[in-house]
Design an enzyme around this catalytic site. Structure first.
Site, PDB file in Angstrom:
ATOM      1  N   GLY A 161       0.869  -1.046   0.155  1.00 42.71           N
ATOM      2  CA  GLY A 161       0.054  -0.111  -0.031  1.00 42.71           C
ATOM      3  C   GLY A 161       0.912   1.263  -0.039  1.00 42.71           C
ATOM      4  O   GLY A 161       2.065   1.138   0.257  1.00 42.71           O
ATOM      5  N   CYS A 162       0.309   2.333  -0.329  1.00 46.71           N
ATOM      6  CA  CYS A 162       1.167   3.718  -0.518  1.00 46.71           C
ATOM      7  C   CYS A 162       1.603   4.176   0.854  1.00 46.71           C
ATOM      8  O   CYS A 162       2.830   4.382   0.987  1.00 46.71           O
ATOM      9  CB  CYS A 162       0.269   4.665  -1.250  1.00 46.71           C
ATOM     10  SG  CYS A 162      -1.333   4.846  -0.395  1.00 46.71           S
TER      11      CYS A 162
END
EC number: 1.2.1.38
Length: 315
Positions: free
Chosen positions: A115-116
């Site tokens: 995930g970012c």
């Protein structure tokens, strides 16, 4: 040789960025499903199973469904959703964390893109724990801001509407129940004993991200100065193209400011260490669609195919 690549979910922001980066590559044949059939499971299965690499740029449940459609053992899947990031049967797509991560990506047919927010958090916390600087029971927390490009098509349309409600003109705190979907991997990958406290904000700019992890130095597993921690991180990521530890400054940067869109359009991540002899801040700066999503997915593809990991990426 041309590699056949299918992007399941090309219409989203992550899928479109992957498509744009691959469109002009002479070694890639992009397989484009007709628009009217892109949600047809039988048609998707045909494209997935005739590809060398399939990217899943889909909601979690749709990504799980896509994996269930695989009947060709040679198909290699790169999943940008949350669905498989803590599955031990999948490689975690952050090769800079260690040689074991890199080797698993090289050999695996299943890779989950981080995930970012987790990418920023992991770039800081994983080496702190791995090097024994912080224990797995350290009460980690993180504050983070992101551009709105990661919020999905509906949110992007709202932010880009000239008649939008003025509340969208300011940073907005969300996931206030401490149940953000990235928390699971933020705990699992470095092996923390508890989930970190996490406060994310979506902000009125398109792309970019800052993730800051604050530390009390007297809570660490030894005596460290901010400069000492900087040097340890710099050594940990030495010779890495995609994670760069920036020169030490107790203010973080020369003027004491760091913009969240500083790396817009880039596919690497920068780490800044700042603070004093009591408290330290470590901040990761990245493009949420670059090293935080599409760029990371393409880096993994290049590694899986035995290519230069930087191919078609903005460095």
């Amino acid at each position: 040789m041309k590699y056949k690549v299918f992007i399941d979910g090309k219409e989203g922001t992550t899928g479109l960025r992957i498509y744009d980066r691959l469109a002009n590559r002479s070694d890639i044949e992009l397989m484009l499903i007709p628009e009217e059939l892109r949600k047809d499971p039988k048609e998707r299965a045909k494209y997935i199973n005739s590809s060398d690499i399939t990217f899943l740029c889909l909601p979690d449940q749709a990504a799980i469904e896509a994996v269930s459609l695989v009947t060709n053992d040679n198909v290699r899947i790169i999943d940008a959703s949350t669905a498989h990031r803590t599955d031990p049967n999948w490689a975690y797509g952050f090769p800079e964390l260690g040689q074991d991560f890199l080797e698993k990506i090289k050999k695996s047919n299943r890779v989950a893109v981080p995930g970012c927010y987790a990418s920023g958090f992991m770039s800081i916390v994983y080496p702190l724990v791995k090097l024994g600087i912080a224990g797995v029971d350290y009460p980690f927390s993180a504050n983070a801001i992101s551009g709105y490009s990661g919020a999905g098509k509906k949110a992007i349309a709202i932010y880009e509407d000239e008649n939008r409600d003025k509340k969208y003109d300011a940073p907005r705190l969300y996931a206030m129940s401490q149940s953000h979907k990235h928390l699971k991997e933020m705990q699992a990958i470095p092996g923390l004993s508890q989930k970190p406290l996490f406060n994310p904000y979506v902000c009125p700019f398109l792309e970019g991200m800052l993730v800051t992890v604050p530390l009390y130095l007297d809570g660490l597993e030894g005596e460290y100065s901010p400069k000492a921690i900087h040097d340890l991180l710099e050594n940990y990521y030495s010779n890495q193209d995609f994670v760069r530890v920036m020169p030490f400054d107790e203010k973080g940067t020369e003027d004491g400011f760091l913009s969240a869109n500083h790396l817009e359009g880039k596919d690497y991540l920068e780490i800044y260490v700042s603070g004093n002899e009591e408290r330290i801040s470590i901040t990761a700066c990245l493009d949420n669609l670059g090293k935080g999503a599409s760029g990371a997915a393409l880096e993994c593809m290049n590694i899986m195919l035995g290519l230069d990991s930087k191919t078609s990426l903005n460095m």
